[in-house]
Design an enzyme around this catalytic site. Structure first.
Site, short mmCIF file in Angstrom:
data_model
loop_
_atom_site.label_atom_id
_atom_site.label_comp_id
_atom_site.label_asym_id
_atom_site.label_seq_id
_atom_site.Cartn_x
_atom_site.Cartn_y
_atom_site.Cartn_z
N LEU A 288 42.53 45.11 43.92
CA LEU A 288 43.20 45.19 42.62
C LEU A 288 42.20 45.47 41.51
O LEU A 288 42.43 46.35 40.66
CB LEU A 288 43.94 43.88 42.34
CG LEU A 288 44.63 43.76 40.98
CD1 LEU A 288 45.61 44.90 40.75
CD2 LEU A 288 45.33 42.40 40.86
N TYR A 289 41.08 44.75 41.51
CA TYR A 289 40.06 44.95 40.48
C TYR A 289 39.51 46.38 40.54
O TYR A 289 39.41 47.06 39.51
CB TYR A 289 38.93 43.95 40.69
CG TYR A 289 37.76 44.13 39.76
CD1 TYR A 289 37.86 43.81 38.41
CD2 TYR A 289 36.54 44.62 40.22
CE1 TYR A 289 36.79 43.98 37.54
CE2 TYR A 289 35.46 44.78 39.37
CZ TYR A 289 35.60 44.47 38.03
OH TYR A 289 34.52 44.64 37.19
N THR A 290 39.18 46.85 41.74
CA THR A 290 38.61 48.18 41.88
C THR A 290 39.61 49.25 41.48
O THR A 290 39.26 50.23 40.82
CB THR A 290 38.15 48.41 43.33
OG1 THR A 290 37.18 47.41 43.67
CG2 THR A 290 37.52 49.78 43.49
N SER B 93 41.97 49.02 39.27
CA SER B 93 42.11 49.04 37.82
C SER B 93 40.91 49.72 37.16
O SER B 93 41.08 50.51 36.22
CB SER B 93 42.26 47.61 37.28
OG SER B 93 41.08 46.86 37.44
N LYS B 94 39.72 49.45 37.65
CA LYS B 94 38.52 50.05 37.05
C LYS B 94 38.40 51.53 37.39
O LYS B 94 37.84 52.31 36.62
CB LYS B 94 37.28 49.29 37.51
CG LYS B 94 37.13 47.91 36.89
CD LYS B 94 36.90 48.00 35.39
CE LYS B 94 36.54 46.66 34.78
NZ LYS B 94 36.21 46.74 33.34
#
Length: 251
Positions: free
Chosen positions: A159-161, A163-164
């Site tokens: 999820l973090y990757t 979004s970035k």
């Protein structure tokens, strides 16, 4: 970074989101040392934000802190306008604020997804849109992503990757759109950086350290120095690009 705008002789001004700690705080202080007046945003760490502002003022620069929840779509453009009002205009926007919710995809709730995308993607878009109305020639927009978006990250970082990774898709067309106005747009991709959110002595540090060519974590000041360069006049011909500062993690 030069300390003045050529046509007015006034100090440059900058807004650093998420500026109360880590890379954001280091960036705010570096820009101030280089001669800029700096506004920063924070969510909960009011004490940290105050400490950064006091340090900015100790350099003889103006500093102000704005409490902003980046997940609030109305608060983000209001913060950009508030920074410009407090400092007189806006020359540099550093989109640093971000959150990470880690875990296997099956454990992530819809609320997790919504908040991460709101803070890491929508807030950046809205800040860029608001800044575009205020910046003139020589303006600088710099976003802070992650080197994880350039290679396969570890389990739990999906999820973090994701979004970035959206920031790369924002940077290139926005550089084309703003280029005729003399505004540059760039993306900084940090690797393992020693911060309170990912400490160099933390439980997941050894694998990250071993994966770098230099065998160490980077420092927030090392990332801030790159951001400060991109914010300055010497980087006026750099736009629409991703610059990796990851100790050779992706080498």
């Amino acid at each position: 970074m030069t300390s003045t705008i050529a046509d007015t002789g006034a100090p440059r001004t900058a807004l650093v989101t998420g500026g109360s700690r880590g890379i954001g705080a280091a960036t705010a202080l570096r820009l101030a040392r280089d001669g800029a007046d700096v506004a920063l945003t924070y969510v909960e760490d009011e004490a940290g934000a105050r400490a950064v502002v006091e340090k900015i003022r100790s350099y003889g620069r103006r500093g102000t802190a704005l409490r902003v929840d980046a997940a609030d779509p109305e608060a983000v453009p209001a913060a950009v306008a508030g920074a410009a009002d407090a400092l007189g205009r806006l020359d540099v926007l550093v989109n640093n604020a971000g959150i990470g919710v880690l875990g296997p995809i099956g454990t992530l709730s819809t609320a997790d997804v919504d908040r991460v995308l709101a803070v890491n993607v929508r807030a950046v878009f809205l800040a860029c849109r608001a800044a575009a109305e205020l910046m003139g020639p020589g303006g600088r927009i710099i976003c802070v992503g992650t080197a994880l978006s350039r290679y396969a990250g570890g389990p739990g970082s999906t999820l973090y990757t994701m979004s970035k990774s959206a920031l790369a898709g924002l940077t290139k067309p926005l550089a084309r759109e703003f280029g005729p106005r003399g505004i540059t747009v760039n993306l900084v991709q940090p690797g393992p950086i020693d911060t309170d959110l990912n400490p160099a002595d933390g439980p997941f540090a050894e694998g990250q350290r071993a994966a770098t060519a230099l065998g160490r974590f980077g420092t927030a000041d090392e990332v801030a120095s790159l951001i400060a360069y991109l914010a300055g006049d010497e980087a006026g011909y750099i736009t629409g690009t991703e610059v990796v500062v990851d100790g050779g993690h992706a080498a």
